[in-house]
Every structure is written in C-alpha cells, then in structure tokens.
Enzyme design. Structure first.
Site, PDB file in Angstrom:
ATOM      1  N   LYS A 210       0.836  -1.216   0.000  1.00  0.00           N
ATOM      2  CA  LYS A 210       0.000   0.000   0.000  1.00  0.00           C
ATOM      3  C   LYS A 210       0.865   1.259   0.000  1.00  0.00           C
ATOM      4  CE  LYS A 210      -2.159  -1.159   3.789  1.00  0.00           C
ATOM      5  NZ  LYS A 210      -1.555  -2.484   4.018  1.00  0.00           N
ATOM      6  N   THR A 211       1.852   1.267   0.893  1.00  0.00           N
ATOM      7  CA  THR A 211       2.721   2.437   0.960  1.00  0.00           C
ATOM      8  C   THR A 211       3.498   2.562  -0.349  1.00  0.00           C
ATOM      9  OG1 THR A 211       2.848   2.163   3.342  1.00  0.00           O
ATOM     10  CG2 THR A 211       4.521   3.547   2.340  1.00  0.00           C
TER      11      THR A 211
ATOM     12  N   ASP B  59      -1.744   7.763   3.724  1.00  0.00           N
ATOM     13  CA  ASP B  59      -1.339   6.410   4.152  1.00  0.00           C
ATOM     14  C   ASP B  59      -1.989   6.124   5.509  1.00  0.00           C
ATOM     15  OD1 ASP B  59      -0.091   3.978   4.135  1.00  0.00           O
ATOM     16  OD2 ASP B  59       1.961   4.739   4.300  1.00  0.00           O
ATOM     17  N   GLU B  60      -2.121   4.858   5.855  1.00  0.00           N
ATOM     18  CA  GLU B  60      -2.665   4.447   7.168  1.00  0.00           C
ATOM     19  C   GLU B  60      -4.029   5.095   7.436  1.00  0.00           C
ATOM     20  OE1 GLU B  60      -1.062   2.257   9.069  1.00  0.00           O
ATOM     21  OE2 GLU B  60       1.048   2.364   8.464  1.00  0.00           O
TER      22      GLU B  60
ATOM     23  N   GLN C 258      -5.719  -3.113  10.790  1.00  0.00           N
ATOM     24  CA  GLN C 258      -4.607  -2.451  11.487  1.00  0.00           C
ATOM     25  C   GLN C 258      -5.027  -1.163  12.164  1.00  0.00           C
ATOM     26  OE1 GLN C 258      -0.587  -2.631   9.605  1.00  0.00           O
ATOM     27  NE2 GLN C 258      -1.690  -3.433   7.843  1.00  0.00           N
TER      28      GLN C 258
ATOM     29  N   ARG D   7       5.059  -7.424  11.057  1.00  0.00           N
ATOM     30  CA  ARG D   7       6.270  -6.636  10.818  1.00  0.00           C
ATOM     31  C   ARG D   7       7.418  -7.528  10.373  1.00  0.00           C
ATOM     32  NH1 ARG D   7       4.034  -2.969   9.278  1.00  0.00           N
ATOM     33  NH2 ARG D   7       2.200  -4.229   9.622  1.00  0.00           N
TER      34      ARG D   7
HETATM   35  P1  ATP Z   1       1.632  -2.121   6.002  1.00  0.00           P
HETATM   36  O1  ATP Z   1       0.196  -2.495   6.003  1.00  0.00           O
HETATM   37  O2  ATP Z   1       2.394  -2.878   7.027  1.00  0.00           O
HETATM   38  O3  ATP Z   1       1.845  -0.647   6.047  1.00  0.00           O
HETATM   39  P2  ATP Z   1       2.017  -2.014   3.160  1.00  0.00           P
HETATM   40  O4  ATP Z   1       0.806  -2.603   2.539  1.00  0.00           O
HETATM   41  O5  ATP Z   1       2.137  -0.563   3.169  1.00  0.00           O
HETATM   42  O6  ATP Z   1       2.231  -2.642   4.598  1.00  0.00           O
HETATM   43  P3  ATP Z   1       4.584  -1.908   1.877  1.00  0.00           P
HETATM   44  O7  ATP Z   1       5.361  -1.512   3.057  1.00  0.00           O
HETATM   45  O8  ATP Z   1       4.270  -0.917   0.835  1.00  0.00           O
HETATM   46  O9  ATP Z   1       3.247  -2.643   2.378  1.00  0.00           O
HETATM   47  O10 ATP Z   1       5.281  -3.148   1.162  1.00  0.00           O
HETATM   48  C1  ATP Z   1       5.772  -4.251   1.911  1.00  0.00           C
HETATM   49  C2  ATP Z   1       7.051  -4.764   1.286  1.00  0.00           C
HETATM   50  O11 ATP Z   1       6.769  -5.383   0.025  1.00  0.00           O
HETATM   51  C3  ATP Z   1       8.036  -3.663   0.978  1.00  0.00           C
HETATM   52  O12 ATP Z   1       9.333  -4.126   1.247  1.00  0.00           O
HETATM   53  C4  ATP Z   1       7.830  -3.413  -0.495  1.00  0.00           C
HETATM   54  O13 ATP Z   1       8.980  -2.879  -1.106  1.00  0.00           O
HETATM   55  C5  ATP Z   1       7.521  -4.792  -1.019  1.00  0.00           C
HETATM   56  N1  ATP Z   1       6.682  -4.778  -2.239  1.00  0.00           N
HETATM   57  C6  ATP Z   1       5.449  -4.275  -2.373  1.00  0.00           C
HETATM   58  N2  ATP Z   1       4.973  -4.448  -3.626  1.00  0.00           N
HETATM   59  C7  ATP Z   1       5.943  -5.077  -4.323  1.00  0.00           C
HETATM   60  C8  ATP Z   1       6.070  -5.538  -5.672  1.00  0.00           C
HETATM   61  N3  ATP Z   1       5.108  -5.393  -6.572  1.00  0.00           N
HETATM   62  N4  ATP Z   1       7.226  -6.161  -6.010  1.00  0.00           N
HETATM   63  C9  ATP Z   1       8.220  -6.326  -5.107  1.00  0.00           C
HETATM   64  N5  ATP Z   1       8.162  -5.922  -3.823  1.00  0.00           N
HETATM   65  C10 ATP Z   1       7.041  -5.309  -3.421  1.00  0.00           C
HETATM   66 MG    MG Z   2       2.338   0.813   4.781  1.00  0.00          MG
END
Ligand code: ATP
Ligand code: MG
Length: 706
Positions: A31-32, A219-220, A251, A607
C-alpha cells in the site's frame, strides 16, 4: 517510471489518478509502495501542468514522512523535493503558521505539550474548586481531547453517562480553551480543528488550499479520526477530488485516541464516485508468518475478509519461547540477537516489539551486557526530563512571551530571587487588568503590593528574555542557546541540585542532546530554521513517539507495537506474549477493546519478514511479589504446525545448569549445520536467507508451553 515493478492491481491504483480511490488491503501488500509510485507517476505525467507542490502526501508519523520523502527523491530526483509529505498535525501547524491570526491567535503561536496542557487544566479545575488530587487531570484532558477530535464539545452526559468526569470536562472545557488562547497556544487537537475552521470560514483560504493541492494521498487511513476526515474533506472540496487513501481495517490500532475505522469502511460515502482496489499478494513475509497473522486476525468478527498469499512459500517456523522470568526472557532475546548479528543479520533489520514501554528496560539491560547497540523509539520520556523541559520552556517563552505556562515554569529557574508570592500577585494583576502575565510584569513597578526589589528582578528577567529573542532572530540557534545557558548558569545550577555524579552527568548529557538536535535542525533547514519552527517540529515529534536516541543508525530497534506501524524487519521479537500484556489488562473487558488488542497482535506479527519470535515469561515480579503469568490467548490461535516451542525452564540464579549448557552448545552446533531447502523449517541460521533444513530441538528444551 517503470510500472513493471508493480502487480496488476497495484498498477491500476497507480495509474487511476483522477477521482477518489481507496486501496484496502492487508499488511505488507504494498500500500505504501502504491503511494510513492503514484506520486512518481504523477510527477512523470504532469496532468494539466501539475507541479510537485500540488501534491500532498499524508503519513502517520514524522518518521514515515521523512522516509517517504527520501524515497521519492531517490526515485524521482530533486523535482520531488517540493512534494509536501507530512502528518496531518504537521500540515495543520504549517497552515496555522500562515493564517492563524485570522482566528485571533498571534502569528507566533506555540503548541502546548502534555505538560502544558496538564498545567492549564489543573488551574482551570482549581478555579472551579475541583480537587486535582481527587480527579485525575489527565483523565479530564482525555475526555476533552476525545470530544474535540469528534468535532464536539464535552457533554455533561458523555460516554460515562454523566459520571463525574464527564461533568468536570464539561465544566472546565471553556476555561481551558480560553486560557490556551490567552497564552497564544494551541493544543494538538487544535492543529486539526483550527485549520478546518479556517477553511470553513474563509472562502479565500479554501480557494487557496483546494487549488494548491490537486492530488492528495493518505497512508494508514484506518487510523484517521473525525477531525482529520473533516480536514481532508475540506481540502478536497474544490474542483478536483483526487484523494487516494490506503489502509487496512485490520490495522486500526488507535481507536483509543479517536481513530474511526468507519472512515475507511465508509470511504465511498465521504468521497463518492470513486474506485476501490484490493491487493492480495503479500511481498513482505514468508507464508508461515502470514498464516500465523491471518489465523490470529481471523477471530475478529466484522472485518472485511482478505485473502492474503505470499510467494515466499514456507519459511522458518515461529519460535514460541517461554522463559521462567522477565530477566530470562530478556537474556534469551539478547542471546539470540547476538547470535543473529554474529551470523550476519544487520542490527537494523532486527526489532524487539512490546505492548508497553516499561517492557523495554530488562531487554535494554541484557543488550547492554552483550555490547549490542540499540535504539529505543520510546514515548516522550526524553522530553519529560526536568532539565529538557526547562530548556524547552525558555525556548517557548522567548518565541512567545504570552506563554504563561512556560513563563511560570522558569521564572525562578535557576533561582533569581523571584518568589511565588510575587508571581501570584502578578497573576492576580494580569487577570484584573485583562492583560497577559508578561504584560503585567512589564508594569511591575506600578503595582503597590510589589516591593521595589521584586519589581526590579522581574524587569531584569524580561530584559534577558527580550535580548535573547533578538539574538535568536539572527539564527545560530545552537550557539545562542549555549550563550543563554551560560549566562543564566543553568548547567552549574543543574549540577549543584543533583545528589549524584551520575545523575548530574545525565542531566548535562540531555542538555547537550537538545543543543545537538538544534544543530542538526539548523543544518537540515538552512536559513529557514527559527526557534519557532524548531519548537513546532519538536512538539510534533514527541507526540508521534519517535525522537531518536543519540547514536548511530545501525542499531537494533526497540519499540511499542503502536510505533511499529508500517515498518518491516527481517527478524522480529515480539515479547511479553502473556495475558494482561497481550491483550493488555485494561483492555480485556469490552469486546471492542479485545478486538483492538487482536489487531495490535496482528500488526506486531506482520512486521516480520523472515523470522518471528513470540516470547513470554512464566512469572513476573509485581510490587515485590512473584506473580505467575498465563500465555496469551492469541498464541492458541496460531496453528501448531507453524510453531516451534522452546521452554527455557532453567533455574533463575546461579551458574548455568548442565541442561542450559547443553542447550546453548546445541544451539551453536545447529547454526553451523549446512542449509537445506524446502518446507517449513525450524529456523533461519544467522545471516541466511531462505529456509534451513529441519533440525530437531535440543533434547529436554523444547516442550509444549501453550
Ligand atoms: P503495512 O500495512 O504494514 O503498512 P504495506 O501494505 O504498506 O504494509 P509496503 O510496506 O508498501 O506494504 O510493502 C511491503 C514490502 O513489500 C516492501 O518491502 C515493499 O517494497 C515490497 N513490495 C510491495 N509491492 C511489491 C512488488 N510489486 N514487487 C516487489 N516488492 C514489493
Ligand atoms: Mg504501509
């Protein structure tokens, strides 16, 4: 930008730039990443001549904001510099800095911290003859804050259906607000509420801001409160409604601070006519970690069910570790970390997570014993230290002479012969003449009940403050602060007032840390750096629980689960997996609270990228008594095939037993063992990526504890 590094739904979220968009997806699904890529995509495409300054990205913490900014500059180059990336609170502070005068505050307003708020509320209570020993002022503040964030004023018949606290909050609310304003201060909630008021009441400002921010990303989003939603709606009330929010209802962990999960669940209602994208692939964790997290969160009713999967099949099993005592638990954690670091895992890829700050101390001690560098992302503990508060109070008063709370704090620190009686009389004059305390002090000589000597000292102090106000205006904040502390003899005073050498040193070190942080701030901000911007930054940082302790970057991180939001580490130690801590004892009663504790547990587990340790102790000492502890109910939800159980049931004192020696010898041996691939494996050897071959537990150490 290379869109091939995104999966199809992520790509869709990135290129759908027009209109509202919601990305609702589980932890680690990117997402981030969608947010940063979307910004870079916008900078590439420049729809309708878009400039970087037309983009606003809102993060949950200041730390997350600076990391995102760095990432953007790394991906898109210097043109990303002008994208505004900040928290809602920092955004509000920025807006107020320009326009708060329209609401009758001075341009140089200050932000009241929790200590200032407490002082004001106590005064307001006393004025109404409410005993602040009988009724906890913090609880009153909590109710006021809750009401403010919900866009209301405290009601005599509030949540507690008219218990005394609701009534008190209702009674002192107005006095509290007036007193803040009279001091030229705002509290944290005002940083959200006053900007909304500005936008609602002033059409020109609404035009200014809605035309500036053409693309907004949040975000969040699951942890936004009503006041934040209001502000967001106002910012998006112009012609363009390009609000992209990402979040995960599982979350939502800040409802105790007013977060409303329905903001995300009813997104379509607040920002109609948009699109919703779901992401299902998790890129962060191994399937083992993900399965455990999913099993825990699945027990919560009323969630938007998500199907998460990971390509990182298998993975090492989760270590569920039971230690006899808290100290043993901490020693085990330090021992494991030491082994992992020796095996090549970078320390900054390791985190120790806990439910409450107090749990950090034994771990800190154990890490120190092993000479391991760590960093505690703790609450505002540092800024609660008396000496730090004193120095900050000087800053606040110099920046804003109407700040009565800071003035009263340091008027006689170090002692300069201005007593309580003098100040009480001056406060009375200020109230009677409807001027600020500072204003009354300026008239000291004319008050008959003030001896001439006292009046002279008061005026001298004012001249000192004014002199420094001028000095600070020419920059060199750190340098001027050194001069100021020297002139008032603060360090000598602090030293002479402490009983031990150690605590004197600690005090001086804290003061030096403040001065260093001023230096860093000046370097970062360049000519823009002013005492006021520093103070604003400071208040926002302490609020967000993240001022970094002195030290370098390659350190193990210790923090609460609340602070770990959005972060990821190769190895996570989630300690204190016991009833009363996880779920926390205050939170076991109502179903709603228990659900939030479960979400916290989910956040903690997710995490971890490769290795997860869930540790607990069988007994803790409470007020000198040994209390047996029950394992966390959440452990029961994790399928047994995902875990490996380790019971460190060794005597607490004395030399290591044969069993213990045997255990550690085995441990060493085990990690020398060559790796084999495939399947669910017991654990990863230090530094090793990917699964290791199944190795049986050392005899006599692994036993069922759940
Ligand atoms: P959270 O809910 O904990 O905030 P999130 O959904 O924001 O998590 P991110 O932190 O954006 O998730 O991504 C998690 C990990 O996966 C990061 O290390 C990111 O670089 C990697 N990632 C996300 N999408 C891809 C992709 N398409 N290819 C490779 N790596 C990815
Ligand atoms: Mg995130």
């Amino acid at each position: 930008m290379d869109l091939s590094k995104l999966n199809p739904p992520q790509r869709e979220a990135v290129v759908t730039t027009e209109g509202p968009l919601l990305v609702l997806a589980g932890a680690g699904s990117g997402k981030t990443r969608v947010i940063t890529h979307r910004i870079v995509h916008l900078l590439d495409k420049r729809p309708n001549g878009l400039l970087a300054r037309n983009i606003l990205a809102v993060t949950f913490t200041n730390k997350a904001a600076s990391e995102m900014k760095e990432r953007l500059v790394h991906m898109a180059g210097p043109r990303a510099q002008n994208v505004l990336v900040c928290t809602f609170h920092a955004f509000g502070a920025e807006m107020l800095r320009e326009d708060i005068y329209r609401l009758g505050w001075p341009k140089k307003f200050s932000i009241a911290d929790q200590g200032d708020q407490a002082a004001i509320i106590k005064r307001a209570m006393r004025e109404r003859r409410i005993d602040d020993r009988e009724f906890d002022p913090r609880k009153v503040l909590g109710l006021i804050s809750k009401a403010k964030n919900a866009g209301k004023t405290p009601e005599p018949l509030g949540e507690g259906l008219g218990d005394d606290y609701d009534l008190i909050a209702h009674m002192v609310y107005e006095a509290y607000q007036l007193s803040l304003k009279a001091q030229g201060s705002v509290d944290f909630d005002d940083l959200l509420i006053l900007p909304s008021r500005l936008l609602r009441e002033h059409e020109d400002l609404r035009r200014k801001y809605t035309s500036r921010f053409r693309y907004i990303l949040v975000d969040e989003f699951q942890d936004t409160n009503q006041a934040q939603l209001d502000l967001l709606k106002l910012l998006a009330s112009g012609e363009t409604r390009n609000v992209c929010a990402v979040g995960d209802d599982d979350q939502c962990i800040y409802s105790w601070r007013g977060a409303e999960v329905r903001n995300i669940l009813s997104y379509d209602k607040y920002f109609p006519g948009g699109k919703e994208v779901r992401l299902e692939q998790n890129y962060r964790s191994t399937q083992v970690v993900l399965d455990a997290a999913n099993a825990v969160i699945a027990q919560n009713p009323e969630r938007k069910a998500k199907q998460m999967w990971s390509e990182r099949k298998g993975g090492q099993r989760i270590q569920v570790v039971s230690a006899p005592t808290e100290e043993d638990e901490a020693r085990y954690v330090a021992q494991e970390i030491s082994r992992l670091v020796a095996g090549g895992i970078p320390p900054d890829e390791i985190a120790v997570l806990y439910r409450v700050n107090g749990q950090a101390h034994p771990v800190e001690e154990a890490l120190r014993e092993k000479n391991l560098r760590y960093e505690v992302l703790s609450g505002s503990e540092f800024f609660d230290r008396r000496e730090v508060k004193d120095v900050v109070a000087y800053f606040k008063l110099i920046a804003n002479p109407r700040d009565e709370t800071s003035l009263l704090r340091i008027i006689n620190v170090p002692a300069r012969g201005i007593g309580d009686v003098t100040m009480e009389r001056l406060v009375a004059h200020a109230r009677r003449d409807s001027v600020s305390l500072w204003g009354a002090m300026e008239r000291s000589e004319s008050y008959e009940d003030l001896p001439a000597g006292a009046a002279t000292k008061v005026r001298e102090f004012q001249r000192l403050v004014e002199r420094y106000r001028e000095s600070y205006e020419h920059g060199h904040l750190a340098q001027v602060t050194r001069q100021l502390l020297e002139e008032i003899g603060y360090k000598d005073d602090a030293k002479s007032l402490t009983s031990s050498q150690a605590s004197a040193e600690r005090k001086l070190a804290s003061i030096d840390f403040v001065i260093n942080s001023l230096e860093t701030f000046e370097k970062r901000e360049g000519p823009k750096a002013s005492l006021l911007t520093y103070l604003n930054r400071l208040s926002l940082d302490t609020r967000q629980e993240e001022e970094e302790a002195p030290g370098g970057n390659k350190a193990i991180t210790l923090m609460t689960i609340h602070a770990s939001k959005g972060l990821e580490f190769r190895v996570v130690f989630f300690i204190g997996m016991e009833e009363e801590l996880m779920p926390h004892k205050g939170m076991q009663g109502e179903a709603q609270n228990l659900e939030e504790e479960r979400r916290l547990c989910y956040v903690g587990i997710t995490r971890a990228k490769e290795a997860l340790y869930l540790t607990r102790s069988a007994m803790r000492v409470k007020r000198g008594k040994e209390v047996p502890r029950t394992p966390s109910r959440f452990l029961d939800d994790i399928p047994p095939e995902l875990v490996e159980v380790l019971d460190l049931d060794a005597p607490r004192k004395g030399p290591p037993t044969a069993q213990e020696q045997n255990f550690f010898a085995n441990l060493k041996e085990r990690f020398k063992a060559p790796q084999a691939g495939g399947g669910v494996a017991p654990r990863v050897p230090g530094g090793g990526e990917g699964p290791s071959g199944p190795v049986s537990s050392p005899p006599g150490t692994a036993r069922a504890v759940r």
